[in-house]
Motif scaffolding. Structure first.
Motif, PDB file in Angstrom:
ATOM      1  N   LEU A  71      29.644  38.830  32.816  1.00  0.00           N
ATOM      2  CA  LEU A  71      30.605  38.149  33.693  1.00  0.00           C
ATOM      3  C   LEU A  71      31.113  36.830  33.121  1.00  0.00           C
ATOM      4  N   ARG A 131      42.042  36.608  43.928  1.00  0.00           N
ATOM      5  CA  ARG A 131      41.677  35.943  45.165  1.00  0.00           C
ATOM      6  C   ARG A 131      41.342  36.940  46.269  1.00  0.00           C
ATOM      7  N   ALA A 132      41.949  38.117  46.193  1.00  0.00           N
ATOM      8  CA  ALA A 132      41.781  39.077  47.287  1.00  0.00           C
ATOM      9  C   ALA A 132      40.483  39.881  47.164  1.00  0.00           C
ATOM     10  N   ILE A 133      39.798  39.803  46.023  1.00  0.00           N
ATOM     11  CA  ILE A 133      38.596  40.620  45.828  1.00  0.00           C
ATOM     12  C   ILE A 133      37.350  39.757  46.003  1.00  0.00           C
ATOM     13  N   ASP A 134      36.442  40.221  46.840  1.00  0.00           N
ATOM     14  CA  ASP A 134      35.253  39.418  47.126  1.00  0.00           C
ATOM     15  C   ASP A 134      34.131  39.621  46.124  1.00  0.00           C
ATOM     16  N   ASP A 135      33.928  40.872  45.714  1.00  0.00           N
ATOM     17  CA  ASP A 135      32.801  41.145  44.825  1.00  0.00           C
ATOM     18  C   ASP A 135      33.167  40.751  43.398  1.00  0.00           C
ATOM     19  N   PRO A 136      32.425  39.808  42.805  1.00  0.00           N
ATOM     20  CA  PRO A 136      32.775  39.311  41.465  1.00  0.00           C
ATOM     21  C   PRO A 136      32.839  40.406  40.407  1.00  0.00           C
ATOM     22  N   THR A 137      32.002  41.441  40.544  1.00  0.00           N
ATOM     23  CA  THR A 137      32.005  42.492  39.535  1.00  0.00           C
ATOM     24  C   THR A 137      33.291  43.317  39.610  1.00  0.00           C
ATOM     25  N   ARG A 141      36.398  43.547  36.793  1.00  0.00           N
ATOM     26  CA  ARG A 141      36.872  44.835  36.291  1.00  0.00           C
ATOM     27  C   ARG A 141      38.378  44.974  36.486  1.00  0.00           C
ATOM     28  N   LEU A 142      38.820  44.747  37.717  1.00  0.00           N
ATOM     29  CA  LEU A 142      40.234  44.966  38.007  1.00  0.00           C
ATOM     30  C   LEU A 142      41.099  43.934  37.310  1.00  0.00           C
ATOM     31  N   GLY A 212      31.482  29.515  36.385  1.00  0.00           N
ATOM     32  CA  GLY A 212      30.065  29.839  36.301  1.00  0.00           C
ATOM     33  C   GLY A 212      29.327  29.347  37.540  1.00  0.00           C
ATOM     34  N   ARG A 215      30.058  31.503  40.502  1.00  0.00           N
ATOM     35  CA  ARG A 215      29.281  32.743  40.508  1.00  0.00           C
ATOM     36  C   ARG A 215      27.885  32.496  41.034  1.00  0.00           C
ATOM     37  N   GLU A 216      27.325  31.352  40.588  1.00  0.00           N
ATOM     38  CA  GLU A 216      25.974  31.016  41.009  1.00  0.00           C
ATOM     39  C   GLU A 216      25.934  30.823  42.530  1.00  0.00           C
ATOM     40  N   ASP A 218      27.985  32.022  44.704  1.00  0.00           N
ATOM     41  CA  ASP A 218      28.189  33.323  45.334  1.00  0.00           C
ATOM     42  C   ASP A 218      26.888  34.116  45.372  1.00  0.00           C
ATOM     43  N   ALA A 219      26.145  34.097  44.250  1.00  0.00           N
ATOM     44  CA  ALA A 219      24.886  34.838  44.193  1.00  0.00           C
ATOM     45  C   ALA A 219      23.887  34.255  45.191  1.00  0.00           C
TER      46      ALA A 219
ATOM     47  N   LEU B 159      41.582  46.401  49.220  1.00  0.00           N
ATOM     48  CA  LEU B 159      41.831  44.999  49.511  1.00  0.00           C
ATOM     49  C   LEU B 159      42.505  44.817  50.862  1.00  0.00           C
ATOM     50  N   ARG B 160      42.217  43.672  51.471  1.00  0.00           N
ATOM     51  CA  ARG B 160      43.028  43.284  52.604  1.00  0.00           C
ATOM     52  C   ARG B 160      44.414  43.020  52.040  1.00  0.00           C
TER      53      ARG B 160
ATOM     54  N   TYR C  24      24.335  38.395  41.630  1.00  0.00           N
ATOM     55  CA  TYR C  24      23.281  38.777  42.561  1.00  0.00           C
ATOM     56  C   TYR C  24      22.814  40.194  42.260  1.00  0.00           C
TER      57      TYR C  24
END
Lengths: 227, 225, 240
Positions: A71, A131-137, A141-142, A212, A215-216, A218-219, B159-160, C24
């Protein structure tokens, strides 16, 4: 260590810029046909090159993420794109100011202006998507995929718009097949390019570090929410 | 053979459920008509001028109306987690993408075939004698819209705000294809000599080939990771 | 039962699997095997990582690190998915299509020899043959669930991945599912079932795995004391 690098880069960039400003405004004479305003090229062209260098570096960083799933590479890609977007905005603004003086208009749908505007829109989209994606992974990717699409598209956009009649001044620098600038006038441009590149690197390092931390955080939040 | 059978099964499924509900096609055709109406207020032009900008008008209609269909493409899979069921089946991401592209393509072309004559009637544009060529341009340009649109539909499905996101993302990406299609349509409708504009065909084909390959290569990453 | 050319004797082998959401770790170094023909109850609280693990096994998601091999092959390989049946949270059937169209669609996707006949067969087995041409959106909840069960079993998978299968099912659907699972066990197919309904799961299960905060807390055979006191496992291996 990282902080030292950032400070060193920024200080050197600042010194070069200051020295260059002196040269650009005091030593370099007005250009024959354009007068004083031509000096904006010393910022316009280096900012443009820096932004494009950035967009492509960010794509490679994104591809690196897709391969390694690390990441940190995504953070670097996002930071580079953000700084490049800032430099692209500088390019458009300086170009617009120049256009107001020389062409008498702020904006025209000339080939390079249009292409640049399209690039800006594509990268606005990049950040909108992030901004619209919550999951960092998923986000990593996208945005890597979008970055690849964007970089391929930029070439096509550039080529296809270039086939329309162009109002933008042709290439100035020798390396792009232009006639070159008068001796003594081109050197500050390259120095400025170096300075802006260093400044961009410093900014990218700062942003990468912030990413970084994000991310921390968020985790940690996920840890807290999990139980 | 198996590859094709499964791909076509996905396409047939999308077409069947769309034809049954007609949600996207109805919305898309109505939207095309609304844009046609709005243009009449935006421009008050002589017939010759209309013909000159008709390429641009047509492709704006196609691009806007097409987005409504593309928006539904992957969103259709959200209810009941159908996307998971598809991805869990032995169908590959590329097949799934291709199947959905085919379905979207057919639907968008249908909408275009409805809006083109309506456009011609409303704006007194006599359709060119080279109608077959115009149709080829439509098919080429629409494939570009479909490939980019379906890919980004897959990217934004979870996505929303995906309905807002899709047009903002795809229109800048589509610029090369749209320019080519607009130029060619303009030339064909005005009856100008085609020879000078032939390279726009190459632009369209190049755009389609490049992004079809890119999308097929990357769609698995988008859908599965 | 098709064991084919499986390399290892385990139907499923999970080796050092990690999965992250950002930084996480949702799954931390999960390793265990599931023998062919066994029925594993995958236990754990909500958010422990059961669904994440099942999705990785079903090829819907990828592990960040570690190896998953199913019937000797990679989880995302097309031939592997051909042999897996998944029943997830969503029913995975289309509202705008009829029951028959849904099943024959999946029959085509799984490249069955005669999708239409198979679809008809399964409609009969799940008691849906009378509403064969009815659209799913007109179905009652129980009918949809039975259709989903048919979709999951129709290609005769050798590995079944079930995520909370008994939650929200009506009596008849539970009956259908239990019968199918029992005959699947009798035919030697492998079942992995994520659940927190201990009693139903433990009755069917031969094996148990407990995941706690993304870590494997317990893996072993199902014992009699678990059946008598389903809370026993959580008390001993769950979090303190």
């Amino acid at each position: 260590m990282r902080l030292k690098i950032i400070v060193t880069l920024a200080v050197i960039a600042g010194l070069i810029l200051a020295w260059n400003l002196h040269r650009i405004f005091i030593q370099v004479p007005d250009e024959a046909s354009q007068g004083a305003i031509f000096r904006i090229i010393y910022f316009h062209v280096p900012a443009a090159i820096t932004s494009f260098t950035g967009f492509y570096l960010a794509m490679f960083s994104g591809v690196g993420y897709l391969i390694s799933k690390d990441l940190r590479l995504d953070s670097i890609a996002a930071s580079i794109n953000e700084v490049s977007l800032a430099f692209a905005t500088i390019t458009i603004c300086t170009g617009s100011i120049w256009g107001r003086i020389i062409w008498g208009i702020w904006w025209t749908w000339d080939a390079r202006l249009t292409s640049y505007f399209v690039c800006l829109l594509i990268y606005f989209g990049y950040f909108m998507l992030r901004r619209a994606i919550d999951d960092p992974t998923t986000r990593a990717r996208l945005s890597a995929v979008l970055s690849i699409f964007a970089c391929v598209d930029i070439v096509l956009v550039w080529k296809s718009i270039e086939w329309f009649r162009t109002q933008h001044p042709g290439p100035v620098l020798e390396i792009r097949g232009g006639g070159g600038m008068a001796p003594g006038m081109e050197a500050p441009l390259w120095w400025n390019f170096l300075a802006l590149l260093m400044l961009a690197t410093a900014l990218v390092l700062i942003r990468t570090r912030q990413e970084g931390m994000r991310r921390e955080i968020d985790a940690l939040r996920r840890h807290a929410h999990a139980f | 053979m198996k590859f094709l059978r499964q791909t076509l099964a996905v396409a047939a499924k999308d077409l069947r459920s769309e034809i049954r509900g007609k949600e996207a096609v109805n919305a898309s055709v109505s939207f095309a008509l609304v844009i046609l109406l709005l243009f009449s207020f935006a421009f008050d032009l002589e017939p010759a001028e209309i013909r000159d900008i008709s390429g641009g008008l047509l492709w704006l209609i196609f691009a806007f109306a097409g987005t409504l269909i593309l928006n539904r493409s992957f969103a259709r899979e959200l209810m009941n987690d159908c996307l998971d069921a598809l991805l869990a089946s032995p169908v590959s991401g590329a097949q799934l993408f291709l199947g959905k592209c085919l379905a979207n393509y057919v639907l968008i072309v249908i909408v275009e075939c409805i809006s083109l004559p309506v456009f011609a009637i409303f704006y007194n544009v006599r359709l060119p004698q080279r109608l077959a060529l115009l149709f080829v341009v439509m098919l080429l340009g629409t494939w570009g819209i479909t490939v980019i649109g379906t890919m980004f539909s897959a990217m934004t499905v979870n996505l929303r705000l995906r309905e807002l996101m899709l047009p903002t993302l795809i229109y800048p990406m589509l610029i090369p294809a749209l320019i080519g299609a607009i130029e060619l349509s303009r030339v064909l409708i005005t009856g100008a000599p085609l020879a000078e504009s032939l390279f726009w065909f190459r632009v369209l084909v190049a755009f389609n080939v490049i992004f079809t390959i890119l999308a097929l290569a990357l769609v698995e990453i988008v859908l599965v990771g | 039962m098709p064991t084919g050319s499986t390399v290892s004797s385990s139907a499923v082998s999970i080796d050092g699997v990690w999965k992250y959401y950002g930084d996480y770790p949702a799954l931390r170094d999960i390793s265990f095997n599931v023998d062919g023909g066994s029925c594993l109850a995958l236990l754990g609280r909500n958010g422990a990582g059961k669904t994440t693990l099942l999705r990785i096994l079903g090829g819907l998601s990828k592990a960040a690190r570690g190896r998953v091999s199913i019937l000797g092959k990679d989880a995302r390989a097309g031939s592997t998915r051909q042999r897996i049946g998944i029943l997830g949270h969503g029913i995975g059937v289309y509202e705008e299509l009829s029951a028959f169209e849904n099943l024959s669609l999946f029959g085509q996707l799984y490249d069955l020899a005669d999708p239409r006949r198979t679809a008809t067969e399964w409609l009969e087995r799940t008691g849906l043959d009378r509403v064969r041409d009815g659209l799913v959106r007109e179905f009652s909840r129980g009918m949809r669930q039975r259709l989903a069960i048919a979709r999951c079993f129709l290609h005769r998978p050798s590995l079944l991945l079930l995520d909370e299968p008994f939650t929200a099912l009506d009596d008849r659907a539970i009956q259908v599912l239990q019968d199918l699972l029992k005959s699947a066990i009798a035919e030697g197919r492998t079942i992995i079932m994520a659940t927190h309904q201990l009693r139903e799961a433990l009755e069917l299960a031969t094996d148990v795995a407990l995941i706690n905060r993304g870590k494997l807390a317990y893996r072993g055979a199902r014992t009699w004391e678990m059946l008598e006191d389903p809370g026993w496992l959580y008390r001993h291996y769950g979090e303190a």
